[in-house]
Design a protein around this motif. Structure first.
Motif, PDB file in Angstrom:
ATOM      1  N   THR A 200       0.768  -1.111   0.006  1.00  0.00           N
ATOM      2  CA  THR A 200      -0.045  -0.020  -0.063  1.00  0.00           C
ATOM      3  C   THR A 200       0.795   1.311  -0.032  1.00  0.00           C
ATOM      4  OG1 THR A 200      -1.340  -1.333   1.531  1.00  0.00           O
ATOM      5  CG2 THR A 200      -2.041   1.022   0.961  1.00  0.00           C
ATOM      6  N   ILE A 203       2.323   1.789  -3.217  1.00  0.00           N
ATOM      7  CA  ILE A 203       1.112   2.252  -4.310  1.00  0.00           C
ATOM      8  C   ILE A 203       0.799   3.729  -4.198  1.00  0.00           C
ATOM      9  CG2 ILE A 203      -0.964   1.901  -5.355  1.00  0.00           C
ATOM     10  CD1 ILE A 203      -0.736  -1.018  -5.221  1.00  0.00           C
ATOM     11  N   LEU A 204       0.721   3.839  -2.864  1.00  0.00           N
ATOM     12  CA  LEU A 204       0.353   5.409  -2.553  1.00  0.00           C
ATOM     13  C   LEU A 204       1.336   6.390  -2.951  1.00  0.00           C
ATOM     14  CD1 LEU A 204      -1.177   5.034   0.827  1.00  0.00           C
ATOM     15  CD2 LEU A 204      -2.159   5.486  -1.332  1.00  0.00           C
ATOM     16  N   GLU A 206       3.562   5.933  -5.572  1.00  0.00           N
ATOM     17  CA  GLU A 206       3.246   6.045  -7.002  1.00  0.00           C
ATOM     18  C   GLU A 206       2.417   6.773  -7.419  1.00  0.00           C
ATOM     19  OE1 GLU A 206       3.637   2.691  -9.715  1.00  0.00           O
ATOM     20  OE2 GLU A 206       5.441   2.190  -8.482  1.00  0.00           O
ATOM     21  N   VAL A 207       1.203   6.743  -6.591  1.00  0.00           N
ATOM     22  CA  VAL A 207       0.078   7.585  -7.088  1.00  0.00           C
ATOM     23  C   VAL A 207       0.339   9.189  -6.822  1.00  0.00           C
ATOM     24  CG1 VAL A 207      -2.516   8.163  -6.544  1.00  0.00           C
ATOM     25  CG2 VAL A 207      -1.480   5.868  -6.756  1.00  0.00           C
ATOM     26  N   TYR A 208       1.021   9.325  -5.646  1.00  0.00           N
ATOM     27  CA  TYR A 208       1.201  10.552  -5.223  1.00  0.00           C
ATOM     28  C   TYR A 208       2.327  11.423  -6.051  1.00  0.00           C
ATOM     29  CZ  TYR A 208       3.966  14.289  -2.292  1.00  0.00           C
ATOM     30  OH  TYR A 208       4.439  15.153  -1.923  1.00  0.00           O
ATOM     31  N   LYS A 210       2.934  10.410  -9.208  1.00  0.00           N
ATOM     32  CA  LYS A 210       2.199  10.733 -10.455  1.00  0.00           C
ATOM     33  C   LYS A 210       1.297  12.133 -10.399  1.00  0.00           C
ATOM     34  CE  LYS A 210       0.910   6.379 -12.089  1.00  0.00           C
ATOM     35  NZ  LYS A 210      -0.302   5.394 -12.544  1.00  0.00           N
ATOM     36  N   ARG A 211       0.659  12.183  -9.299  1.00  0.00           N
ATOM     37  CA  ARG A 211       0.018  13.540  -9.180  1.00  0.00           C
ATOM     38  C   ARG A 211       0.851  14.692  -9.163  1.00  0.00           C
ATOM     39  NH1 ARG A 211      -3.831  11.915  -5.008  1.00  0.00           N
ATOM     40  NH2 ARG A 211      -5.405  10.351  -5.905  1.00  0.00           N
TER      41      ARG A 211
ATOM     42  N   GLU B 231       4.907   9.283 -15.034  1.00  0.00           N
ATOM     43  CA  GLU B 231       3.437   9.438 -15.617  1.00  0.00           C
ATOM     44  C   GLU B 231       3.481   8.509 -16.567  1.00  0.00           C
ATOM     45  OE1 GLU B 231       3.885  14.256 -15.068  1.00  0.00           O
ATOM     46  OE2 GLU B 231       3.022  13.356 -16.932  1.00  0.00           O
TER      47      GLU B 231
END
Lengths: 214, 556
Positions: A200, A203-204, A206-208, A210-211, B231
């Motif tokens: 988790t 993944i978090l 990576e999402v962060y 990305k944003r 990205e």
């Protein structure tokens, strides 16, 4: 020192041979069992032998030949019933599983018996009484197997198999441990929880990122 | 084309300059994350393979089956790790490294968990042997190639660092024994399944490399890989490594490409044709196999994302490449030379009259970082099976950490030295191989414990040296794009050697009744393997000629 395992009534000849390199002037050789002396039956150039007729367990034990020269040299023979091989470490099983215990010997015994310890008393495992719980089978002449089905915590304890030979009995103890399924499951769940936390986090992250990149 | 390339490059320069040192550091950090993952893979995979010997006893007693049958499980497990490599390389190229690694981790963990329900040896063969073996090869291939892709300048050192994970596997043996005593083999397998699940988060660290940037500054593990664009984590981006283009780090490039670029290239814009040339390389590889490594330029227009999907999944081009044969020949013989001595070291110590404990001490000296083939030991030396748990235990208990550290240090040192680029990496590789061959040939002369110990230390040092360089040498020879297929096929052949080696050694012993022959065999193999590298310059020249002969539309 030699170990000799005997199962059935036989005649045994034990002989002590002197190494010809050892020049002892007047070697005195005596055969003893315990403290009593046995006269040797045959004597050859440098060897002394005794013949034993063994019909029951009273004749088993240790026999030694003692050579008296400058020093006393002793060679010992142990006569015993065949030893039984089985698992030495405790057998670990789980509840509702099946336990398998196998005893093996070198020679063929007349009978095999399984015992278990209940309280402080040894109890013979009688197959016919609990047919759906204990299964004793003789895999071959020298091998016996006890299977205990539907294990519960109360089945844990000491079991032993006994082999009866013409010349005596021989037995071997084994310990059975019964664990509940939760026992290994707890560390497993702990590890899985740790893995989920790590996954988790990554993944978090990576999402962060990305944003953030966007 | 060139114009576009030029524009692209210019466009990206300011973008890159805009990236802060923080981002650069983060990019370098991901490379270390990959090394960490590879390290973990080594620890767990090798640990599992090594501790199989302990499971062996438990399986034989509880699940039943003869020793021969049970040792099949371990054999399948360890040989499938190599033999599955071509298949895995296809999957890797299709799915990408990260998914493949996740798949591998899932297979391994699942295999462990399913094995807890096993009731018979064939079941275990499939659940433990097949699933685990395939999972290991997935993990290994993905991790190795990812390391090669991310760590350019420091591939030797990072590879050695990751391989040092094997040295820690000696801790697994007492740990496994402890678990077995507490929970029985089923509980132990359950917990192992959980531990293997740890490879899932570490596989997530294998972030795919994005293709969009053809940066000028991509160097190695410590410098940033500027193309790392979070990205666009396209899957399956392995054919798209265009980082190594620019000629600054000429050594990074596979030798043929470098030669081609220096010979056939136009001078006006050095980086761009090479940039596009590299980009285009995989596509011609599809249509005409002989141009796989030869023709780097073609007219085909490319888009970055389309490129990798147009690669064939089953790439048989390595089999047509002489360099591949050179490498595989050496790899095969060096593998044979590697584990045969370990295998027989204890037995030889015994024949020389040393106690079994001393023998185990030697094995632990040598095999701490090596792969102790306990399984294979079981197949060829049937009489010694009872000693398994004891030897593994004494291996662990007596484990002389200094000697294990010796091999680890030798790996790290050889990796670091190779990275300095004083000469081509395979020269070092050859040197270590020759050293190990000589050590093995002198091995039969070691007849007392101190001499055997000296032999073991010398052998570990040279083994550590050459083992650390296998991956860098391969990358040197063929480049990173094709690494998957090359590594896949090379591992396949190595797997054949791995299967055939111990029975061969055992047969040799039975035939000659002395273990000295195994050492001589190992020495001979170790000396045979570098021979093929002598052919390397000729092979490169041959490839160049072939590449020049094929039509080169972009020569102008």
């Amino acid at each position: 020192e030699r170990n000799i395992s005997l199962a059935n009534a036989t005649t045994v000849e034990l002989s002590c041979k002197l190494d010809p390199n050892f020049h002892l002037r007047n070697p005195q050789v005596t055969w003893k069992r315990g403290n009593e002396t046995i006269s040797h039956t045959t004597k050859a150039e440098n060897s002394w032998s005794i013949k034993l007729v063994i019909v029951d367990s009273s004749k088993m034990g240790s026999y030694s030949c003692i050579v008296k020269g400058d020093e006393e040299i002793r060679a010992t023979f142990y006569l015993h019933v065949p030893k039984i091989e089985a698992r030495e470490k405790p057998i670990i099983t789980y509840e509702k599983d099946t336990a398998v215990m196998v005893c093996k010997s070198d020679s063929t015994p007349m009978t095999w018996t399984w015992y278990m310890m209940r309280g402080n008393n040894p109890v013979i495992i009688n197959e016919s009484l609990w047919t759906d719980k204990y299964l004793i089978s003789r895999l071959s002449a020298n091998v016996t197997r006890l299977r205990i089905l539907k294990l519960t915590k109360e089945d844990a304890g000491v079991y032993w198999c006994e082999a009866v030979f013409q010349l005596g009995e021989s037995e071997r103890k084994m310990e059975l441990k019964v664990l509940s399924i939760m026992a290994p499951l707890k560390p497993f769940i702990a590890i899985v929880a740790e893995v989920i936390i790590l996954v988790t986090t990554i993944i978090l992250y990576e999402v962060y990122s990305k944003r953030k990149g966007k | 084309m060139r114009q576009q390339g030029g524009e692209r490059k210019e466009h990206e320069e300011p973008e890159e300059a805009g990236k802060s040192p923080g981002a650069r550091a983060a990019h370098g950090g991901w490379a270390w994350a990959v090394v960490l993952h590879f390290f973990l893979v080594n620890v767990l995979v090798m640990g599992m393979l090594k501790t199989f010997g302990i499971f062996f006893v438990a399986f034989r007693e509880e699940v039943g089956g003869s020793s021969e049958q049970v040792s099949w499980i371990g054999s399948i497990m360890s040989s499938l790790r190599f033999l599955g490599a071509p298949l895995v390389s296809i999957v890797c190229r299709g799915l990408g490294e990260r998914p493949t690694s996740l798949l591998g981790a899932g297979l391994v963990a699942g295999g462990c968990l399913v094995s807890t329900q096993a009731t018979s040896v064939p079941f275990l063969c499939i659940s433990m042997g097949l699933l685990l073996g395939l999972g290991f090869s997935c993990l290994y291939q993905a991790a190795a190639v990812m390391t090669a892709k991310r760590c350019r300048a420091r591939l030797g050192f990072s590879n050695a660092l990751a391989r040092s994970g094997m040295g820690l596997t000696f801790l697994m043996a007492p740990f496994t024994q402890l678990l077995l005593d507490f929970y029985g083999w089923q509980g132990t397998l359950l917990i192992f399944g959980g531990i293997m699940l740890n490879l899932v988060p570490s596989s997530l660290l294998l972030r795919p490399i994005s293709t969009r940037h053809s940066s000028a500054k991509t160097q190695g593990c410590e410098s940033p890989m500027a193309q790392k664009d979070p990205e666009t984590p396209d899957g399956g981006l392995d054919g798209t490594t265009d980082r190594e283009l620019h000629p600054h780090k000429a050594q990074e490039l596979p030798t043929t490409e470098r030669l081609l670029m220096s010979h056939g290239k136009d001078v006006s814009d050095p980086t761009n044709p090479s940039a596009l040339g590299k980009l285009e390389k995989p596509t011609p590889g599809r249509s005409s196999p002989e141009t796989a490594t030869g023709a780097k330029r073609s007219n085909k227009p490319l888009s970055a994302t389309k490129k990798e999907t147009s690669q064939p999944l089953l790439d048989l081009s390595p089999l047509k490449d002489p360099v591949f044969f050179i490498f595989t020949w050496s790899f095969l013989f060096s593998h044979l030379a590697y584990f045969v001595p370990f295998f027989h070291l204890v037995a030889r110590a015994r024949t020389l009259g040393m106690s079994s404990m001393d023998g185990s001490y030697l094995i632990s000296v040598a095999a701490l970082c090596g792969r102790s083939r306990q399984v294979k030991l079981g197949r060829a030396t049937r009489k010694k099976r009872k000693n398994y748990p004891n030897e593994a235990f004494s291996e662990a208990l007596v484990a002389p950490v200094p000697s294990g550290i010796t091999e680890m240090l030798s790996q790290l040192l050889s990796g670091w030295v190779a990275d300095q680029n004083w000469t081509k990496k395979y020269h070092f590789h050859v040197t270590y191989l020759v050293l190990s061959g000589l050590t093995n040939l002198l091995g039969p002369l070691a007849t007392t414990f101190p001499l055997l110990l000296a032999y073991t230390v010398a052998f570990s040092v040279s083994c550590g040296g050459f083992m650390a360089l296998v991956l860098p040498v391969l990358v040197d020879l063929v480049g990173v794009e094709k690494l998957h297929s090359y590594l896949g096929f090379a591992a396949f052949f190595a797997g054949i050697a791995a299967i055939g080696g111990p029975p061969l050694a055992g047969w040799l012993y039975d035939y000659t009744q002395t273990y000295a022959c195994s050492f001589l065999l190992a020495g001979a193999c170790a000396l045979l393997s570098p021979l093929s590298f002598c052919l390397e310059p000729w092979a490169q020249r041959w490839k160049l000629k072939r590449a020049r002969l094929s039509p080169d539309p972009r020569a102008g």
